[in-house]
Design a protein around this motif. Structure first.
Motif, PDB file in Angstrom:
ATOM      1  N   VAL A 212       5.735 -12.016  -2.076  1.00 13.29           N
ATOM      2  CA  VAL A 212       5.029 -10.984  -1.326  1.00 13.29           C
ATOM      3  C   VAL A 212       6.011 -10.086  -0.577  1.00 13.29           C
ATOM      4  N   ALA A 213       7.067 -10.679  -0.010  1.00 10.22           N
ATOM      5  CA  ALA A 213       8.061  -9.874   0.715  1.00 10.22           C
ATOM      6  C   ALA A 213       8.709  -8.847  -0.209  1.00 10.22           C
ATOM      7  N   LEU A 214       9.014  -9.251  -1.440  1.00 12.74           N
ATOM      8  CA  LEU A 214       9.653  -8.337  -2.382  1.00 12.74           C
ATOM      9  C   LEU A 214       8.680  -7.282  -2.902  1.00 12.74           C
ATOM     10  N   VAL A 215       7.490  -7.706  -3.328  1.00 13.62           N
ATOM     11  CA  VAL A 215       6.523  -6.766  -3.916  1.00 13.62           C
ATOM     12  C   VAL A 215       5.932  -5.850  -2.847  1.00 13.62           C
ATOM     13  N   TRP A 216       5.394  -6.434  -1.779  1.00 17.83           N
ATOM     14  CA  TRP A 216       4.801  -5.635  -0.713  1.00 17.83           C
ATOM     15  C   TRP A 216       5.867  -4.836   0.026  1.00 17.83           C
ATOM     16  N   GLY A 217       7.024  -5.467   0.266  1.00 15.12           N
ATOM     17  CA  GLY A 217       8.109  -4.753   0.928  1.00 15.12           C
ATOM     18  C   GLY A 217       8.614  -3.585   0.103  1.00 15.12           C
ATOM     19  N   GLY A 218       8.732  -3.780  -1.225  1.00 14.86           N
ATOM     20  CA  GLY A 218       9.155  -2.687  -2.096  1.00 14.86           C
ATOM     21  C   GLY A 218       8.162  -1.545  -2.090  1.00 14.86           C
ATOM     22  N   TYR A 219       6.875  -1.882  -2.066  1.00 10.91           N
ATOM     23  CA  TYR A 219       5.843  -0.845  -2.025  1.00 10.91           C
ATOM     24  C   TYR A 219       5.896  -0.081  -0.705  1.00 10.91           C
ATOM     25  N   LEU A 220       6.104  -0.805   0.387  1.00 12.84           N
ATOM     26  CA  LEU A 220       6.215  -0.147   1.683  1.00 12.84           C
ATOM     27  C   LEU A 220       7.422   0.779   1.743  1.00 12.84           C
ATOM     28  N   ARG A 221       8.516   0.346   1.129  1.00  9.76           N
ATOM     29  CA  ARG A 221       9.710   1.201   1.109  1.00  9.76           C
ATOM     30  C   ARG A 221       9.424   2.506   0.380  1.00  9.76           C
ATOM     31  N   SER A 222       8.698   2.425  -0.736  1.00 12.79           N
ATOM     32  CA  SER A 222       8.421   3.621  -1.530  1.00 12.79           C
ATOM     33  C   SER A 222       7.380   4.528  -0.875  1.00 12.79           C
ATOM     34  N   GLN A 223       6.440   3.937  -0.126  1.00 16.46           N
ATOM     35  CA  GLN A 223       5.347   4.714   0.441  1.00 16.46           C
ATOM     36  C   GLN A 223       5.576   5.144   1.890  1.00 16.46           C
ATOM     37  N   LEU A 224       6.315   4.332   2.638  1.00 15.06           N
ATOM     38  CA  LEU A 224       6.515   4.612   4.058  1.00 15.06           C
ATOM     39  C   LEU A 224       7.978   4.761   4.450  1.00 15.06           C
ATOM     40  N   GLY A 225       8.860   4.248   3.605  1.00 17.62           N
ATOM     41  CA  GLY A 225      10.279   4.241   3.946  1.00 17.62           C
ATOM     42  C   GLY A 225      10.680   3.034   4.761  1.00 17.62           C
ATOM     43  N   GLY A 226       9.742   2.122   5.009  1.00 20.46           N
ATOM     44  CA  GLY A 226      10.016   0.934   5.807  1.00 20.46           C
ATOM     45  C   GLY A 226       8.708   0.237   6.143  1.00 20.46           C
ATOM     46  N   TYR A 227       8.720  -0.572   7.187  1.00 20.46           N
ATOM     47  CA  TYR A 227       7.523  -1.320   7.553  1.00 20.46           C
ATOM     48  C   TYR A 227       7.000  -0.888   8.914  1.00 20.46           C
ATOM     49  N   THR A 228       5.738  -1.184   9.151  1.00 22.53           N
ATOM     50  CA  THR A 228       5.106  -0.990  10.454  1.00 22.53           C
ATOM     51  C   THR A 228       4.515  -2.321  10.908  1.00 22.53           C
ATOM     52  N   GLY A 229       4.045  -2.375  12.129  1.00 22.76           N
ATOM     53  CA  GLY A 229       3.416  -3.593  12.619  1.00 22.76           C
ATOM     54  C   GLY A 229       2.185  -3.956  11.807  1.00 22.76           C
ATOM     55  N   ASP A 230       1.378  -2.958  11.448  1.00 21.64           N
ATOM     56  CA  ASP A 230       0.181  -3.219  10.649  1.00 21.64           C
ATOM     57  C   ASP A 230       0.530  -3.781   9.274  1.00 21.64           C
ATOM     58  N   SER A 231       1.566  -3.244   8.665  1.00 19.06           N
ATOM     59  CA  SER A 231       1.946  -3.718   7.333  1.00 19.06           C
ATOM     60  C   SER A 231       2.473  -5.153   7.380  1.00 19.06           C
ATOM     61  N   LEU A 232       3.067  -5.541   8.500  1.00 17.12           N
ATOM     62  CA  LEU A 232       3.484  -6.936   8.658  1.00 17.12           C
ATOM     63  C   LEU A 232       2.267  -7.850   8.719  1.00 17.12           C
ATOM     64  N   GLY A 233       1.232  -7.414   9.438  1.00 21.71           N
ATOM     65  CA  GLY A 233       0.001  -8.194   9.487  1.00 21.71           C
ATOM     66  C   GLY A 233      -0.617  -8.346   8.111  1.00 21.71           C
ATOM     67  N   ALA A 234      -0.594  -7.268   7.333  1.00 22.34           N
ATOM     68  CA  ALA A 234      -1.131  -7.327   5.971  1.00 22.34           C
ATOM     69  C   ALA A 234      -0.351  -8.320   5.120  1.00 22.34           C
ATOM     70  N   SER A 235       0.955  -8.404   5.334  1.00 25.56           N
ATOM     71  CA  SER A 235       1.772  -9.318   4.536  1.00 25.56           C
ATOM     72  C   SER A 235       1.375 -10.771   4.772  1.00 25.56           C
ATOM     73  N   VAL A 236       0.916 -11.092   5.968  1.00 21.44           N
ATOM     74  CA  VAL A 236       0.456 -12.455   6.263  1.00 21.44           C
ATOM     75  C   VAL A 236      -0.795 -12.767   5.450  1.00 21.44           C
ATOM     76  N   VAL A 237      -1.733 -11.823   5.413  1.00 19.11           N
ATOM     77  CA  VAL A 237      -2.967 -12.018   4.643  1.00 19.11           C
ATOM     78  C   VAL A 237      -2.645 -12.180   3.163  1.00 19.11           C
ATOM     79  N   PHE A 238      -1.778 -11.321   2.634  1.00 15.71           N
ATOM     80  CA  PHE A 238      -1.406 -11.403   1.222  1.00 15.71           C
ATOM     81  C   PHE A 238      -0.743 -12.744   0.901  1.00 15.71           C
ATOM     82  N   SER A 239       0.116 -13.193   1.781  1.00 13.22           N
ATOM     83  CA  SER A 239       0.826 -14.451   1.539  1.00 13.22           C
ATOM     84  C   SER A 239      -0.137 -15.633   1.503  1.00 13.22           C
ATOM     85  N   GLU A 240      -1.088 -15.647   2.432  1.00  9.42           N
ATOM     86  CA  GLU A 240      -2.070 -16.725   2.439  1.00  9.42           C
ATOM     87  C   GLU A 240      -2.863 -16.740   1.136  1.00  9.42           C
ATOM     88  N   LEU A 241      -3.263 -15.562   0.664  1.00  7.82           N
ATOM     89  CA  LEU A 241      -4.058 -15.488  -0.562  1.00  7.82           C
ATOM     90  C   LEU A 241      -3.253 -15.923  -1.780  1.00  7.82           C
TER      91      LEU A 241
END
Length: 249
Positions: A212-241
Motif C-alpha cells: 500500500v505504501a508503494l502503490v498509494w504513495g506512488g499515486y499520491l506523488r503523481s497526483q499531489l506531489g507528496g502526502y497530506t494528513g488525509d491521505s495518511l488516514g486513507a492509507s490506514v484504511v487501505f492497509s486494513e482492507l
C-alpha cells in the motif's frame, strides 16, 4: 524515559478518543517522537476489538458482532482515518490540478466520491470480517499492521498542503527514519509471534504495509506531489482492507 512515556500517551491521544491519563508537556518534537508508538496504539485497539468481538459472539451472530465492533472502532478513533479516506477520494476524484485537489481536501464537507468510498470501504470491512478465520486474530493484527503504513509513506514522500493548518504538521516535520525503523521492527516481530495462529499473516502484513505504501504513495506523488494528513488516514484504511483480503483467501 519520561519523554517517551509522554510520547506514547500523545500517540494515544492523537489516534484515538481515549483520554490521556498523564500531563503532557506538548511540543512539536514530542509529537514527532510519538509516531514511533502508532503501531503499538494499533495493537492496543486490536486487543479491544478482538476481546469485544469474542464476547459479542457469545450472544450474537458473527455478522452482528462484526458490525458492532466496527461501530466501536469508529467511536474509539472518531472515524479519524475514515474521514481521511473520504476527503482524499473527494479531492483526487474531483480536482483537476494539485491546487484544486488540496483545496477540496481541506473542505469539511463530504462529496459523492467520498461518500461512495466510505460506504464501500466499511461494507467490505464488515464482509471480510465475517469471512476471515479466526476473526479475532484479524481484528487484533489489522490495526497494528495498518498504522505502520503512514509512517512508511512519511519516510519517503514530501509533505504537501498548508502546514500551519494541518493537524499532522508536527508529525510530518522532521520525521525520524530511525524511529520508523524501530516501529517497523516491532510490527514485524509482533506479526511473527501471531503467525503461530495464522502462517500467512506476515506475508499479507508486508503486502498491506509495503504494498500500500508503494502503490498509494506512488499515486499520491503523481497526483499531489507528496502526502497530506488525509491521505495518511486513507492509507490506514487501505492497509486494513488489503490485510483482511489476504487473510480471507
Amino acid at each position: 524515559m519520561s519523554r517517551e512515556w509522554q510520547a506514547f500517551w500523545l500517540a494515544i491521544g492523537f489516534l484515538t478518543r481515549v483520554p490521556m491519563l498523564i500531563q503532557i508537556d506538548y511540543s512539536q518534537r514530542l509529537m514527532n517522537q510519538s509516531s514511533l508508538y502508532f503501531p503499538i496504539v494499533g495493537l492496543f485497539l486490536g486487543v479491544c476489538y478482538a476481546g469485544t468481538y469474542t464476547l459479542l459472539t457469545l450472544a450474537f451472530s458473527p455478522l452482528t458482532s462484526a458490525l458492532l465492533v466496527v461501530i466501536l472502532h469508529l467511536w474509539l478513533t472518531g472515524a479519524f482515518h475514515e474521514d481521511g479516506l473520504a476527503d482524499s477520494v473527494d479531492a483526487l476524484g474531483g480536482g483537476h490540478t494539485i491546487e484544486k485537489r488540496l483545496e477540496i481536501m481541506k473542505d469539511s464537507r463530504i462529496g459523492t466520491y467520498g461518500t461512495v468510498a466510505l460506504v464501500m470501504a466499511l461494507a467490505l470491512k464488515v464482509a471480510l470480517l465475517t469471512e476471515v478465520n479466526p476473526t479475532w486474530l484479524a481484528l487484533l493484527a489489522a490495526p497494528m499492521v495498518a498504522r505502520l503504513t503512514p509512517l512508511l509513506i512519511m519516510g519517503y514522500l514530501p509533505y504537501v498542503t498548508d502546514p500551519d493548518k494541518s493537524k499532522s504538521k508536527p508529525v510530518a516535520d522532521g520525521f525520524s527514519r530511525a524511529r520508523l525503523t524501530i516501529a517497523a521492527t516491532f510490527t514485524v516481530f509482533a506479526s511473527l509471534v501471531l503467525t503461530v495462529f495464522e502462517p500467512w499473516l506476515l506475508l499479507w502484513g508486508l503486502c498491506a504495509t509495503l504494498g500500500v505504501a508503494l502503490v498509494w504513495g506512488g499515486y499520491l506523488r503523481s497526483q499531489l506531489g507528496g502526502y497530506t494528513g488525509d491521505s495518511l488516514g486513507a492509507s490506514v484504511v487501505f492497509s486494513e482492507l488489503v490485510l483482511l483480503l489476504g487473510l480471507a483467501i
